[in-house]
Design a protein around this motif. Structure first.
Motif, PDB file in Angstrom:
ATOM      1  N   GLN A   1      76.532 -21.907  74.282  1.00 37.21           N
ATOM      2  CA  GLN A   1      75.543 -22.805  73.694  1.00 37.21           C
ATOM      3  C   GLN A   1      75.030 -22.293  72.364  1.00 37.21           C
ATOM      4  O   GLN A   1      74.761 -23.080  71.446  1.00 37.21           O
ATOM      5  N   GLU A   2      74.923 -20.987  72.240  1.00 35.77           N
ATOM      6  CA  GLU A   2      74.448 -20.405  70.987  1.00 35.77           C
ATOM      7  C   GLU A   2      75.411 -20.719  69.844  1.00 35.77           C
ATOM      8  O   GLU A   2      74.992 -21.045  68.730  1.00 35.77           O
ATOM      9  N   LEU A   3      76.713 -20.662  70.124  1.00 34.25           N
ATOM     10  CA  LEU A   3      77.721 -20.997  69.117  1.00 34.25           C
ATOM     11  C   LEU A   3      77.668 -22.481  68.778  1.00 34.25           C
ATOM     12  O   LEU A   3      77.750 -22.869  67.606  1.00 34.25           O
ATOM     13  N   ARG A   4      77.501 -23.322  69.799  1.00 36.76           N
ATOM     14  CA  ARG A   4      77.421 -24.771  69.556  1.00 36.76           C
ATOM     15  C   ARG A   4      76.198 -25.124  68.704  1.00 36.76           C
ATOM     16  O   ARG A   4      76.284 -25.949  67.788  1.00 36.76           O
ATOM     17  N   ASP A   5      75.077 -24.478  68.992  1.00 39.51           N
ATOM     18  CA  ASP A   5      73.865 -24.719  68.194  1.00 39.51           C
ATOM     19  C   ASP A   5      74.062 -24.240  66.758  1.00 39.51           C
ATOM     20  O   ASP A   5      73.625 -24.894  65.807  1.00 39.51           O
ATOM     21  N   PHE A   6      74.714 -23.111  66.612  1.00 39.27           N
ATOM     22  CA  PHE A   6      74.997 -22.549  65.286  1.00 39.27           C
ATOM     23  C   PHE A   6      75.860 -23.505  64.462  1.00 39.27           C
ATOM     24  O   PHE A   6      75.592 -23.749  63.283  1.00 39.27           O
ATOM     25  N   ARG A   7      76.860 -24.079  65.091  1.00 35.61           N
ATOM     26  CA  ARG A   7      77.766 -24.993  64.383  1.00 35.61           C
ATOM     27  C   ARG A   7      77.103 -26.299  63.990  1.00 35.61           C
ATOM     28  O   ARG A   7      77.557 -26.972  63.067  1.00 35.61           O
ATOM     29  N   ARG A   8      76.027 -26.669  64.669  1.00 34.75           N
ATOM     30  CA  ARG A   8      75.300 -27.883  64.295  1.00 34.75           C
ATOM     31  C   ARG A   8      74.723 -27.757  62.887  1.00 34.75           C
ATOM     32  O   ARG A   8      74.453 -28.754  62.229  1.00 34.75           O
ATOM     33  N   ASP A   9      74.513 -26.548  62.447  1.00 34.90           N
ATOM     34  CA  ASP A   9      73.908 -26.303  61.136  1.00 34.90           C
ATOM     35  C   ASP A   9      74.953 -26.193  60.028  1.00 34.90           C
ATOM     36  O   ASP A   9      74.603 -26.008  58.869  1.00 34.90           O
ATOM     37  N   ILE A  10      76.231 -26.309  60.414  1.00 31.84           N
ATOM     38  CA  ILE A  10      77.320 -26.166  59.442  1.00 31.84           C
ATOM     39  C   ILE A  10      78.224 -27.389  59.517  1.00 31.84           C
ATOM     40  O   ILE A  10      78.909 -27.613  60.515  1.00 31.84           O
ATOM     41  N   GLY A  11      78.225 -28.189  58.467  1.00 34.30           N
ATOM     42  CA  GLY A  11      79.106 -29.355  58.420  1.00 34.30           C
ATOM     43  C   GLY A  11      80.503 -28.948  58.009  1.00 34.30           C
ATOM     44  O   GLY A  11      80.698 -27.961  57.296  1.00 34.30           O
ATOM     45  N   MET A  12      81.503 -29.711  58.478  1.00 36.93           N
ATOM     46  CA  MET A  12      82.898 -29.415  58.149  1.00 36.93           C
ATOM     47  C   MET A  12      83.590 -30.705  57.737  1.00 36.93           C
ATOM     48  O   MET A  12      83.551 -31.705  58.456  1.00 36.93           O
TER      49      MET A  12
ATOM     50  N   LYS B   1      72.742 -14.215  61.320  1.00 38.40           N
ATOM     51  CA  LYS B   1      73.384 -14.178  62.632  1.00 38.40           C
ATOM     52  C   LYS B   1      74.780 -13.579  62.535  1.00 38.40           C
ATOM     53  O   LYS B   1      75.561 -13.962  61.664  1.00 38.40           O
ATOM     54  N   ASP B   2      75.076 -12.648  63.429  1.00 40.16           N
ATOM     55  CA  ASP B   2      76.411 -12.060  63.505  1.00 40.16           C
ATOM     56  C   ASP B   2      77.343 -13.081  64.154  1.00 40.16           C
ATOM     57  O   ASP B   2      77.262 -13.341  65.356  1.00 40.16           O
ATOM     58  N   VAL B   3      78.235 -13.662  63.354  1.00 39.17           N
ATOM     59  CA  VAL B   3      79.073 -14.765  63.828  1.00 39.17           C
ATOM     60  C   VAL B   3      79.965 -14.338  64.988  1.00 39.17           C
ATOM     61  O   VAL B   3      80.189 -15.099  65.937  1.00 39.17           O
ATOM     62  N   SER B   4      80.488 -13.133  64.951  1.00 37.45           N
ATOM     63  CA  SER B   4      81.408 -12.665  66.001  1.00 37.45           C
ATOM     64  C   SER B   4      80.758 -12.619  67.374  1.00 37.45           C
ATOM     65  O   SER B   4      81.438 -12.737  68.396  1.00 37.45           O
ATOM     66  N   SER B   5      79.446 -12.448  67.410  1.00 37.91           N
ATOM     67  CA  SER B   5      78.745 -12.312  68.690  1.00 37.91           C
ATOM     68  C   SER B   5      78.390 -13.655  69.321  1.00 37.91           C
ATOM     69  O   SER B   5      77.967 -13.711  70.476  1.00 37.91           O
ATOM     70  N   LEU B   6      78.571 -14.742  68.583  1.00 36.96           N
ATOM     71  CA  LEU B   6      78.142 -16.049  69.074  1.00 36.96           C
ATOM     72  C   LEU B   6      79.137 -16.639  70.074  1.00 36.96           C
ATOM     73  O   LEU B   6      80.347 -16.568  69.877  1.00 36.96           O
ATOM     74  N   LYS B   7      78.622 -17.238  71.122  1.00 36.35           N
ATOM     75  CA  LYS B   7      79.464 -17.909  72.110  1.00 36.35           C
ATOM     76  C   LYS B   7      78.625 -18.919  72.892  1.00 36.35           C
ATOM     77  O   LYS B   7      77.403 -18.897  72.848  1.00 36.35           O
TER      78      LYS B   7
ATOM     79  N   ARG C   1      87.061 -21.009  57.372  1.00 36.89           N
ATOM     80  CA  ARG C   1      87.043 -21.305  58.811  1.00 36.89           C
ATOM     81  C   ARG C   1      86.528 -20.135  59.649  1.00 36.89           C
ATOM     82  O   ARG C   1      86.238 -20.311  60.835  1.00 36.89           O
ATOM     83  N   THR C   2      86.393 -18.957  59.058  1.00 34.08           N
ATOM     84  CA  THR C   2      85.733 -17.858  59.778  1.00 34.08           C
ATOM     85  C   THR C   2      84.222 -18.047  59.779  1.00 34.08           C
ATOM     86  O   THR C   2      83.529 -17.555  60.671  1.00 34.08           O
ATOM     87  N   ILE C   3      83.708 -18.806  58.802  1.00 32.49           N
ATOM     88  CA  ILE C   3      82.258 -18.947  58.656  1.00 32.49           C
ATOM     89  C   ILE C   3      81.647 -19.691  59.840  1.00 32.49           C
ATOM     90  O   ILE C   3      80.545 -19.354  60.289  1.00 32.49           O
ATOM     91  N   ASN C   4      82.363 -20.702  60.364  1.00 33.56           N
ATOM     92  CA  ASN C   4      81.843 -21.408  61.545  1.00 33.56           C
ATOM     93  C   ASN C   4      82.594 -21.002  62.819  1.00 33.56           C
ATOM     94  O   ASN C   4      82.534 -21.680  63.834  1.00 33.56           O
ATOM     95  N   LYS C   5      83.305 -19.899  62.724  1.00 40.30           N
ATOM     96  CA  LYS C   5      84.039 -19.304  63.843  1.00 40.30           C
ATOM     97  C   LYS C   5      85.142 -20.203  64.397  1.00 40.30           C
ATOM     98  O   LYS C   5      85.480 -20.132  65.581  1.00 40.30           O
ATOM     99  N   MET C   6      85.708 -21.047  63.540  1.00 36.81           N
ATOM    100  CA  MET C   6      86.941 -21.726  63.932  1.00 36.81           C
ATOM    101  C   MET C   6      88.058 -20.699  64.060  1.00 36.81           C
ATOM    102  O   MET C   6      88.976 -20.862  64.863  1.00 36.81           O
ATOM    103  N   HIS C   7      87.960 -19.640  63.244  1.00 37.92           N
ATOM    104  CA  HIS C   7      88.851 -18.489  63.351  1.00 37.92           C
ATOM    105  C   HIS C   7      87.982 -17.247  63.533  1.00 37.92           C
ATOM    106  O   HIS C   7      87.001 -17.063  62.802  1.00 37.92           O
ATOM    107  N   ASP C   8      88.325 -16.406  64.492  1.00 38.45           N
ATOM    108  CA  ASP C   8      87.627 -15.130  64.675  1.00 38.45           C
ATOM    109  C   ASP C   8      88.127 -14.115  63.659  1.00 38.45           C
ATOM    110  O   ASP C   8      89.325 -14.082  63.332  1.00 38.45           O
TER     111      ASP C   8
END
Length: 252
Positions: free
Chosen positions: A72-83, A64-70, A46-53
């Protein structure tokens, strides 16, 4: 590629779920994560898609540095990761097709999002995704009429329609019977092999992990204590991961 560098995760209550994790997952791997209850398996994925920091260290996904995402950029990033979750996370009172279509909500705008107005192309893609997991015949049925295995296949179809490069699955077969579990794992294998999707599965069943994964990670008390091919997993490795003799481990 997914890369953990000296990653720690500490919760507000002081519990340290991950400790100095250093790990690289290459594109196209099928990784099964095993370990005891509370070992940190769910936190890890869950850290991989930033569900947990993460608390410290560095975590990158496809550069991409996951910690820096927030935002729209975070939302776009999560589109590429299925859960995919153990509890399916479906809307029970609506149809199977509409559950799959919900993956397109971020692409809708204005009144289309409010009223769930999907394009014909989206509807076609939803049906194709259902067909890929052999549940097209249930497309217009209410989801609450399905069995647990069928619901998990709908959840998979909803993930497939996103066209992700990575799928994270948190105990996807924990509530399923053995026959249905094998069917669901076969679908994960097909997705991995056909589309080269990187798959990470947190799984309680060691035998399933060894049968389907191309790599096994063993997690104990927040640390990666094993990483290798399923053929390398023996009684000594299992004892190290679970802290007990393999014969005494009960799969729930």
């Amino acid at each position: 590629m997914i890369e953990f560098i000296n990653v720690d995760k500490e919760y507000e209550n002081g519990f340290k779920a991950l400790k100095n994790v250093n790990l690289t997952i290459e594109d196209g791997e099928f990784v099964a994560i095993i370990g005891g209850s509370g070992a940190g398996k769910s936190t890890l994925i869950r850290t991989i898609n930033k569900m947990h920091d993460i608390t410290s260290g560095k975590l990158t996904v496809n550069g991409k540095d996951v910690s820096s995402l927030k935002g729209q950029e975070l939302r776009d990033f999560r589109r590429d990761i299925g859960m995919v979750f153990q509890g399916f996370n479906l809307v029970e009172r609506t149809t199977v097709q509409k559950n799959v279509l919900s993956a397109f909500i971020p692409e809708l705008s204005g009144f289309k999002k409010v009223f769930g107005l999907y394009s014909d192309d989206m509807k076609k893609k939803a049906l194709e995704a259902l067909d890929s997991v052999d549940i097209l015949d249930k497309a217009y049925q209410r989801t609450d009429a399905l069995s647990g295995g069928q619901k998990q296949r709908v959840a998979l179809a909803r993930t497939i329609v996103q066209k992700p490069t990575i799928i994270l699955a948190d105990e996807p077969i924990a509530s399923l019977d053995p026959v249905t579990s094998r069917q669901v794992m076969n679908y994960f294998t097909n997705l991995n092999q056909k589309y080269n999707i990187t798959i990470l599965i947190n799984i309680h069943d060691v035998d399933m992990a060894l049968k389907y994964a191309t790599r096994v990670l063993g997690v104990r008390k927040g640390e990666i204590v094993f990483s290798g091919h399923p053929s390398e997993v023996n009684d000594e490795v299992i004892t190290n991961i679970y802290g007990q003799d393999p014969k005494s481990i009960v799969v729930e």
